[in-house]
Design a protein around this motif. Structure first.
Motif, PDB file in Angstrom:
ATOM      1  N   SER A 257      71.116 -36.765  12.281  1.00 48.96           N
ATOM      2  CA  SER A 257      70.737 -36.880  13.691  1.00 48.96           C
ATOM      3  C   SER A 257      71.201 -38.208  14.284  1.00 48.96           C
ATOM      4  N   LEU A 258      71.326 -39.228  13.435  1.00 48.88           N
ATOM      5  CA  LEU A 258      71.756 -40.548  13.916  1.00 48.88           C
ATOM      6  C   LEU A 258      73.267 -40.712  13.906  1.00 48.88           C
ATOM      7  N   LEU A 259      73.934 -40.002  13.005  1.00 42.89           N
ATOM      8  CA  LEU A 259      75.362 -40.237  12.801  1.00 42.89           C
ATOM      9  C   LEU A 259      76.193 -39.893  14.030  1.00 42.89           C
ATOM     10  N   GLN A 260      75.925 -38.750  14.646  1.00 48.76           N
ATOM     11  CA  GLN A 260      76.732 -38.327  15.792  1.00 48.76           C
ATOM     12  C   GLN A 260      76.648 -39.292  16.973  1.00 48.76           C
ATOM     13  N   PRO A 261      75.452 -39.713  17.422  1.00 47.69           N
ATOM     14  CA  PRO A 261      75.408 -40.679  18.530  1.00 47.69           C
ATOM     15  C   PRO A 261      76.070 -42.000  18.203  1.00 47.69           C
ATOM     16  N   VAL A 262      75.935 -42.457  16.961  1.00 52.09           N
ATOM     17  CA  VAL A 262      76.564 -43.730  16.579  1.00 52.09           C
ATOM     18  C   VAL A 262      78.080 -43.611  16.638  1.00 52.09           C
TER      19      VAL A 262
ATOM     20  N   VAL B  92      59.763 -37.006   7.496  1.00 56.48           N
ATOM     21  CA  VAL B  92      60.050 -38.132   6.607  1.00 56.48           C
ATOM     22  C   VAL B  92      60.561 -37.666   5.251  1.00 56.48           C
ATOM     23  N   SER B  93      60.306 -36.411   4.878  1.00 60.06           N
ATOM     24  CA  SER B  93      60.788 -35.909   3.591  1.00 60.06           C
ATOM     25  C   SER B  93      62.212 -35.371   3.669  1.00 60.06           C
ATOM     26  N   ASP B  94      62.729 -35.211   4.877  1.00 60.81           N
ATOM     27  CA  ASP B  94      64.079 -34.652   5.053  1.00 60.81           C
ATOM     28  C   ASP B  94      65.028 -35.775   5.485  1.00 60.81           C
ATOM     29  N   ARG B  95      65.508 -36.545   4.534  1.00 59.49           N
ATOM     30  CA  ARG B  95      66.361 -37.683   4.850  1.00 59.49           C
ATOM     31  C   ARG B  95      67.735 -37.255   5.357  1.00 59.49           C
ATOM     32  N   THR B  96      68.215 -36.122   4.885  1.00 63.07           N
ATOM     33  CA  THR B  96      69.510 -35.633   5.355  1.00 63.07           C
ATOM     34  C   THR B  96      69.473 -35.372   6.849  1.00 63.07           C
ATOM     35  N   ARG B  97      68.403 -34.771   7.310  1.00 59.97           N
ATOM     36  CA  ARG B  97      68.245 -34.508   8.737  1.00 59.97           C
ATOM     37  C   ARG B  97      68.163 -35.800   9.533  1.00 59.97           C
TER      38      ARG B  97
END
Length: 290
Positions: free
Chosen positions: A49-54, A40-45
């Motif tokens: 992780s969501l950007l590629q599947p979307v 939860v502290s690593d928002r970039t990760r």
């Protein structure tokens, strides 16, 4: 006071924590909680992780759908790709969770964990459970987009996909943990991770149907563990759609062994068996590595 005057009651006793299942379960909970805090502290990760599947779902899915629209009437090709994109989210997040092991080794924290008076199995299990829960939570965000690609928000379907996601996420995290057990640097791990992720995703049926494949490609899909996670999710989705039989036969043929289509329960059993084996090997690797 001289040394001869020191009595037994003056000696400070060192009390080691008791072992046992309760102690190991507490260790699992501690490791799991730490994985959650890191996630939860690593928002970039989280975003990456969501950007590629979307992008695959809405950009690639739309482009490929325009090419095959006439051959699959009555269904959006993005609906077909949706279970595969859930699997892609799960595998990416699960493998990134396993990468934290290499990070902990580089900075010395892993050695401190391994010298603690707990079983190595508890540490590995906590890592795998933490990674599986984080990957499942990422998959839920993709699941929230289901209505945009024609997948209904049926409670039974959502619960089924949620359970199948967690099983797939645990298996993938155990696989990543096994890979990370001997890795000494993040660069080496990410190189191996990319080499493992891309073939697993492309050979799982996430982006193309498993029907009418060449024999060599059919063999590769059947030996890919991720195939047995994607197919049950796709079967669940298609069970809630009104798809023409001929289209269902093309897009949802299932996994076939020597002419026999595997039941969904057996497919999930294969994923669970992979999870148990990978977890056991990962624990064995940790007992040897430090």
């Amino acid at each position: 006071m001289t040394a001869t005057e020191v009595t037994e009651r003056d000696v400070v006793r060192v009390v080691l924590p008791r072992g046992g299942a309760a102690h190991d379960l507490r260790a699992v909970r501690v490791v799991l909680h730490r994985e959650f805090l890191r996630f939860v502290s690593d928002r970039t990760r989280m975003v990456s992780s969501l950007l590629q599947p979307v992008l695959w779902l809405f950009v690639m899915g739309t482009g490929l759908g325009s090419l095959v629209r006439d051959s699959i009437p009555g269904i959006d090709f993005r609906t077909f790709m949706f279970p595969g994109m859930i699997a892609m989210t799960v595998i990416t997040t699960g493998m990134f969770s396993a990468a934290s092991i290499v990070w902990d080794r580089e900075f010395g924290f892993l050695r401190e964990m391994l010298v603690a008076p707990v079983g190595r199995g508890a540490i590995v299990l906590g890592k795998c459970l933490g990674g599986a829960l984080m990957a499942t939570s990422q998959g839920v965000l993709i699941l929230a987009l289901a209505g945009l690609v024609g997948v209904p928000y049926a409670p039974g379907l959502l619960l089924t996909l949620l359970g199948e996601m967690f099983l797939a996420a645990f298996t993938i995290t155990a696989f990543g943990t096994l890979l990370a057990a001997r890795m000494k640097s993040m660069q080496s791990f990410f190189g191996v991770m990319q080499m493992a992720i891309m073939p697993m995703v492309f050979l799982s049926g996430a982006m193309f149907p498993l029907a009418n494949l060449p024999s060599w490609l059919h063999v590769l899909t059947t030996v890919n563990p991720l195939t047995y996670a994607v197919d049950p999710m796709r079967h669940a989705v298609f069970g809630y759609l009104n798809v023409p039989p001929q289209v269902d036969a093309v897009l949802n043929p299932g996994i076939v062994w020597f002419g026999w289509r595997l039941p969904i329960g057996l497919e999930l059993g294969v994923v669970a068996a992979f999870a148990v084996v990978l977890l056991g090997v990962a624990i064995a690797q940790f007992k040897r590595s430090e």
